[in-house]
Scaffold this active site. Structure first.
Site, PDB file in Angstrom:
ATOM      1  N   GLY A  76       0.817  -1.192   0.000  1.00 22.81           N
ATOM      2  CA  GLY A  76       0.000   0.000   0.000  1.00 22.81           C
ATOM      3  C   GLY A  76       0.859   1.253   0.000  1.00 22.81           C
ATOM      4  O   GLY A  76       2.065   1.199   0.235  1.00 22.81           O
ATOM      5  N   CYS A  77       0.221   2.385  -0.261  1.00 25.41           N
ATOM      6  CA  CYS A  77       0.957   3.653  -0.327  1.00 25.41           C
ATOM      7  C   CYS A  77       1.472   4.089   1.037  1.00 25.41           C
ATOM      8  O   CYS A  77       2.639   4.469   1.183  1.00 25.41           O
ATOM      9  CB  CYS A  77       0.095   4.735  -0.958  1.00 25.41           C
ATOM     10  SG  CYS A  77      -1.571   4.860  -0.275  1.00 25.41           S
ATOM     11  N   TYR A  78       0.619   4.030   2.064  1.00 24.91           N
ATOM     12  CA  TYR A  78       1.076   4.375   3.408  1.00 24.91           C
ATOM     13  C   TYR A  78       2.187   3.417   3.878  1.00 24.91           C
ATOM     14  O   TYR A  78       3.218   3.867   4.398  1.00 24.91           O
ATOM     15  CB  TYR A  78      -0.081   4.331   4.402  1.00 24.91           C
ATOM     16  CG  TYR A  78      -1.024   5.506   4.352  1.00 24.91           C
ATOM     17  CD1 TYR A  78      -0.566   6.821   4.454  1.00 24.91           C
ATOM     18  CD2 TYR A  78      -2.397   5.312   4.244  1.00 24.91           C
ATOM     19  CE1 TYR A  78      -1.439   7.895   4.428  1.00 24.91           C
ATOM     20  CE2 TYR A  78      -3.280   6.381   4.213  1.00 24.91           C
ATOM     21  CZ  TYR A  78      -2.797   7.672   4.313  1.00 24.91           C
ATOM     22  OH  TYR A  78      -3.673   8.734   4.291  1.00 24.91           O
ATOM     23  N   GLU A 102       6.466  10.615  -0.962  1.00 22.59           N
ATOM     24  CA  GLU A 102       6.337   9.803  -2.168  1.00 22.59           C
ATOM     25  C   GLU A 102       5.064  10.196  -2.895  1.00 22.59           C
ATOM     26  O   GLU A 102       4.191  10.877  -2.337  1.00 22.59           O
ATOM     27  CB  GLU A 102       6.265   8.311  -1.804  1.00 22.59           C
ATOM     28  CG  GLU A 102       4.963   7.960  -1.091  1.00 22.59           C
ATOM     29  CD  GLU A 102       4.849   6.497  -0.704  1.00 22.59           C
ATOM     30  OE1 GLU A 102       5.875   5.808  -0.633  1.00 22.59           O
ATOM     31  OE2 GLU A 102       3.708   6.053  -0.457  1.00 22.59           O
TER      32      GLU A 102
END
Length: 349
Positions: free
Chosen positions: A157-159, A321
């Site tokens: 995931g992004c987090y 990011e």
């Protein structure tokens, strides 16, 4: 992959933000040939019609979205990207693997190794628990060798990406106390996906910053799983995500307790540089620079910086990011490059 050959790829669920980014990146990729893109709502329309910014690609003008069967997609493509919602991708992965394709999944369906933990965080039984053991967590900087041989890659995931890359080197070297991790993350609205929900309308998000998913955001499951692997013991962290009124980008600030309050800063510097000095998409910032989402938006880079606070004794580590690229589609392409044995930066610079 032989020199000069292109790998045939497909994107299943190509109509969302991550799907669109995958299509855009694959159209220009020197070692990939996009042979199929699926979308039920856009079936029959060309990629260029739905994503006008790709209209300069002849392939986008000719390629039509389909609602093709798993067997047909797997026959056409050697590698299939799944850009589907959580709980949906699981139904598509197995048939494509059985048909001979390799799968790179961007949902959370195969990130968590324990089916019971998946049920705890996602609220339903896992649809294909027998596939979990064979899935490789798609963080190239950590699992490159395993990704190279994987049949099923579960992209982070992004987090989690914004937390794991800064913290794993410190846990591995036992430079921080495993139970000390506090993470505050700020995410752009595209992280919620391309969907029409009240909370994500412009008027609701603009001029507004709010926390959500407190105290048990779903991404905690994979974050704690991977941090526990790095530490060699169970790690529980405090994580608070926030929605901020920008299109894309994640900024994470981590508050950590060093194992030795008099810890030599050189050991912390060394841990980061030994892990990432040669990584093409990790920028380790100097002592005068701090991460900024504007410097990574639209790219597959993650910026990392760290400071020791002598007043509190804590170590502060920060990262930035693009949630749709290093946090999703760009990272998936990076995994594709590892699998295919081509340069890891191909199609991403």
């Amino acid at each position: 992959m032989k020199t000069g050959e292109k790998t045939r790829v497909a994107v299943v669920g190509a109509s969302g933000y991550t799907g669109e980014e995958l299509v855009r990146l694959l159209l220009r990729h020197p070692h990939a040939e996009l042979v199929a893109a699926t979308s039920r709502q856009f079936a029959g329309k060309t990629v260029a019609e739905i994503f006008p910014r790709t209209a300069h690609h002849s392939k986008a003008i000719a390629l039509k979205f389909t609602d093709a069967s798993p067997a047909k997609i797997a026959k056409e493509a050697e590698i299939v990207f799944l850009a589907l919602p959580h709980g949906v991708a699981v139904d598509f992965a197995g048939p494509r693997l059985e048909a001979g394709a390799r799968v790179i999944d961007l949902s959370a369906d195969f990130r968590i190794r324990n089916a019971a933990i998946y049920r705890e965080f996602y609220g339903h039984e896992h649809g294909a628990p027998t596939l979990l053991a064979g899935a490789v967590y798609g963080l190239p900087e950590i699992y490159r060798d395993q990704i190279r041989e994987a049949r099923l890659v579960a992209c982070p995931g992004c987090y989690p990406t914004s937390i794991l890359l800064p913290v794993i080197p410190l846990l591995r070297e036992k430079l921080i106390k495993p139970g000390s991790v506090i993470a505050n993350s700020l995410s752009g609205v595209s992280g919620a996906g391309r969907k029409a929900e009240l909370d994500y309308l412009f008027v609701e998000c603009n001029e507004s910053i709010r926390p959500y998913g407190v105290p048990k955001h779903r991404h905690l499951a994979e974050i704690e799983q991977e941090l526990s692997v790095a530490a060699g013991s169970t790690v529980t962290i405090q994580f608070t995500p926030h929605l901020v009124p920008v299109n894309r980008g994640i900024l994470t600030t981590l508050y950590l307790a060093p194992t030795d309050i008099g810890q030599d800063a050189k050991r912390i510097d060394a841990a980061f540089h030994q892990s990432y000095a040669n990584e093409p998409f990790v920028r380790l910032l100097d002592e005068k620079t701090l991460p900024d989402t504007k410097n990574v938006a639209g790219s597959n880079f993650i910026e990392i910086a760290w400071r020791h606070d002598p007043r509190t004794g804590r170590l502060i580590v920060m990262s930035a990011e693009d949630n749709l690229l290093k946090g999703a589609s760009g990272q998936a392409i990076q995994c594709f490059n590892v699998i295919c044995g081509c340069e890891e930066t191909a199609g991403l610079l």
